[in-house]
Enzyme design. Structure first.
Site, mmCIF file in Angstrom:
data_model
loop_
_atom_site.group_PDB
_atom_site.id
_atom_site.type_symbol
_atom_site.label_atom_id
_atom_site.label_comp_id
_atom_site.label_asym_id
_atom_site.label_seq_id
_atom_site.Cartn_x
_atom_site.Cartn_y
_atom_site.Cartn_z
ATOM 1 N N GLY A 8 10.551 8.558 0.908
ATOM 2 C CA GLY A 8 9.690 9.729 0.970
ATOM 3 C C GLY A 8 8.870 9.692 2.245
ATOM 4 O O GLY A 8 9.025 8.788 3.067
ATOM 5 N N ARG A 11 2.404 8.505 2.880
ATOM 6 C CA ARG A 11 1.405 8.788 1.843
ATOM 7 C C ARG A 11 1.967 9.639 0.705
ATOM 8 O O ARG A 11 1.239 10.383 0.065
ATOM 9 C CB ARG A 11 0.161 9.462 2.439
ATOM 10 C CG ARG A 11 -0.492 8.731 3.593
ATOM 11 C CD ARG A 11 -0.858 7.306 3.348
ATOM 12 N NE ARG A 11 -1.853 7.173 2.293
ATOM 13 C CZ ARG A 11 -2.192 6.025 1.741
ATOM 14 N NH1 ARG A 11 -1.601 4.925 2.104
ATOM 15 N NH2 ARG A 11 -3.098 5.976 0.800
ATOM 16 N N LYS A 14 5.183 6.391 -2.472
ATOM 17 C CA LYS A 14 6.359 5.524 -2.573
ATOM 18 C C LYS A 14 6.014 4.117 -3.054
ATOM 19 O O LYS A 14 6.627 3.609 -3.987
ATOM 20 C CB LYS A 14 7.064 5.376 -1.211
ATOM 21 C CG LYS A 14 7.540 6.613 -0.574
ATOM 22 C CD LYS A 14 8.160 6.338 0.793
ATOM 23 C CE LYS A 14 7.268 5.642 1.771
ATOM 24 N NZ LYS A 14 6.113 6.384 2.248
ATOM 25 N N SER A 15 5.062 3.491 -2.380
ATOM 26 C CA SER A 15 4.738 2.098 -2.700
ATOM 27 C C SER A 15 4.179 1.969 -4.110
ATOM 28 O O SER A 15 4.549 1.047 -4.851
ATOM 29 C CB SER A 15 3.741 1.536 -1.682
ATOM 30 O OG SER A 15 4.331 1.475 -0.409
ATOM 31 N N ALA A 33 7.252 -8.455 2.170
ATOM 32 C CA ALA A 33 6.516 -7.602 3.107
ATOM 33 C C ALA A 33 7.172 -7.650 4.477
ATOM 34 O O ALA A 33 7.453 -8.729 4.999
ATOM 35 C CB ALA A 33 5.067 -8.078 3.209
ATOM 36 N N THR A 34 7.398 -6.466 5.049
ATOM 37 C CA THR A 34 7.966 -6.404 6.391
ATOM 38 C C THR A 34 6.915 -6.080 7.444
ATOM 39 O O THR A 34 7.192 -6.175 8.633
ATOM 40 C CB THR A 34 9.085 -5.347 6.470
ATOM 41 O OG1 THR A 34 8.531 -4.067 6.178
ATOM 42 C CG2 THR A 34 10.217 -5.676 5.505
ATOM 43 N N HIS A 49 -3.112 -3.276 -0.001
ATOM 44 C CA HIS A 49 -1.863 -3.357 -0.762
ATOM 45 C C HIS A 49 -1.811 -4.651 -1.584
ATOM 46 O O HIS A 49 -1.401 -4.644 -2.747
ATOM 47 C CB HIS A 49 -0.648 -3.275 0.166
ATOM 48 C CG HIS A 49 -0.243 -1.886 0.510
ATOM 49 N ND1 HIS A 49 0.463 -1.085 -0.358
ATOM 50 C CD2 HIS A 49 -0.438 -1.154 1.623
ATOM 51 C CE1 HIS A 49 0.687 0.084 0.220
ATOM 52 N NE2 HIS A 49 0.144 0.074 1.424
ATOM 53 N N ARG A 53 -1.722 -5.100 -5.867
ATOM 54 C CA ARG A 53 -0.624 -5.744 -6.594
ATOM 55 C C ARG A 53 -1.107 -6.697 -7.676
ATOM 56 O O ARG A 53 -0.448 -6.850 -8.685
ATOM 57 C CB ARG A 53 0.296 -6.475 -5.620
ATOM 58 C CG ARG A 53 1.197 -5.539 -4.857
ATOM 59 C CD ARG A 53 2.315 -6.274 -4.186
ATOM 60 N NE ARG A 53 1.869 -7.211 -3.169
ATOM 61 C CZ ARG A 53 1.634 -6.901 -1.908
ATOM 62 N NH1 ARG A 53 1.778 -5.658 -1.496
ATOM 63 N NH2 ARG A 53 1.257 -7.829 -1.047
ATOM 64 N N ASP A 83 9.026 -3.773 0.881
ATOM 65 C CA ASP A 83 8.232 -2.657 1.405
ATOM 66 C C ASP A 83 7.830 -2.989 2.833
ATOM 67 O O ASP A 83 7.026 -3.895 3.032
ATOM 68 C CB ASP A 83 6.993 -2.442 0.518
ATOM 69 C CG ASP A 83 6.340 -1.095 0.702
ATOM 70 O OD1 ASP A 83 6.744 -0.337 1.605
ATOM 71 O OD2 ASP A 83 5.411 -0.795 -0.064
#
Length: 171
Positions: A8, A11, A14-15, A33-34, A49, A53, A83
Site C-alpha cells: 500500500g 501511512r 500496512k505495518s 527490519a530492513t 515501531h 510491537r 518490514d
C-alpha cells in the site's frame, strides 16, 4: 508454508495490519527490519515501531541479506514479519548490489520457508513518472520486486486508509 504480502501507500496502515495478522497466528513473532537509521527522525520512527510491537517480538536487522535472514530465523513455530521490502530495495541500490539476484534469493527463501512469512512493501507505482533517472530506476526495481513477491505469496492485501483490500487469496 503460507505467506502474506501487504502492500500500500505511505501511512496506509500496512505495518499495523501486518503486525496484527502476525499476532493472530499464535506463533512466536520475529520481526526482520530492513530500515537503517541515518538520522534522528528515522531513529525515532524505528523506536516507535519497536515500542508498538511489544516485548514478545524478537527483532533482527537485515538491511541487505534478507533471504539469508529469513532462512536462518524461519521455523514452524514462528511467524516472520519483514518490514519493508521497499527500504530493502533502496538499501540494495545504495550498496550497488544486484537487485535481480537478491530478489531471486528472496524468492528461494520464501519458497523454502519453514513457517509463515509476512512481507510489507510500499506501492510506488501509483504516482507520476519520476523526473530523474535514479528515482525511475528505484520505482522500476521496487515494482518488479513487488510483482515477484505478489506472484509467490499465498495472500496479497492492499491497504488504503487503513482498510485492507484482498488482491489474492489462495486457500
Amino acid at each position: 508454508m503460507p505467506s502474506l504480502f501487504v502492500i500500500g501507500g505511505a501511512r496506509s496502515g500496512k505495518s499495523r495490519y501486518a503486525q496484527e495478522r502476525a499476532e493472530t497466528t499464535g506463533l512466536s513473532p520475529m520481526f526482520i527490519a530492513t530500515a537503517q537509521a541515518y538520522d534522528d527522525e528515522m531513529r525515532e520512527r524505528i523506536a516507535r515501531h519497536q515500542a508498538d510491537r511489544g516485548p514478545e517480538w524478537q527483532t533482527v536487522e537485515a538491511p541487505l541479506d534478507l533471504a539469508q535472514t529469513i532462512k536462518a530465523h524461519g521455523a514452524p513455530d514462528r511467524v516472520v514479519l519483514v518490514d519493508c521490502l521497499t527500504l530493502w530495495v533502496s538499501n540494495l541500490m545504495l550498496a550497488e548490489r544486484d537487485i535481480a539476484a537478491a530478489t531471486g534469493d528472496l524468492a528461494e527463501a520464501l519458497g523454502g520457508a519453514k513457517g509463515p512469512v509476512i512481507l510489507v512493501a510500499n506501492e510506488v507505482g501509483l504516482g507520476i513518472v519520476p523526473d530523474n533517472a535514479l528515482a525511475r530506476r528505484f520505482r522500476d526495481a521496487a515494482g518488479i520486486v513487488n510483482q515477484k513477491v505478489a506472484a509467490l505469496a499465498d495472500e496479497v492485501q492492499f491497504l488504503a486508509a487503513g482498510l485492507p483490500l484482498t488482491l489474492k487469496q489462495n486457500r
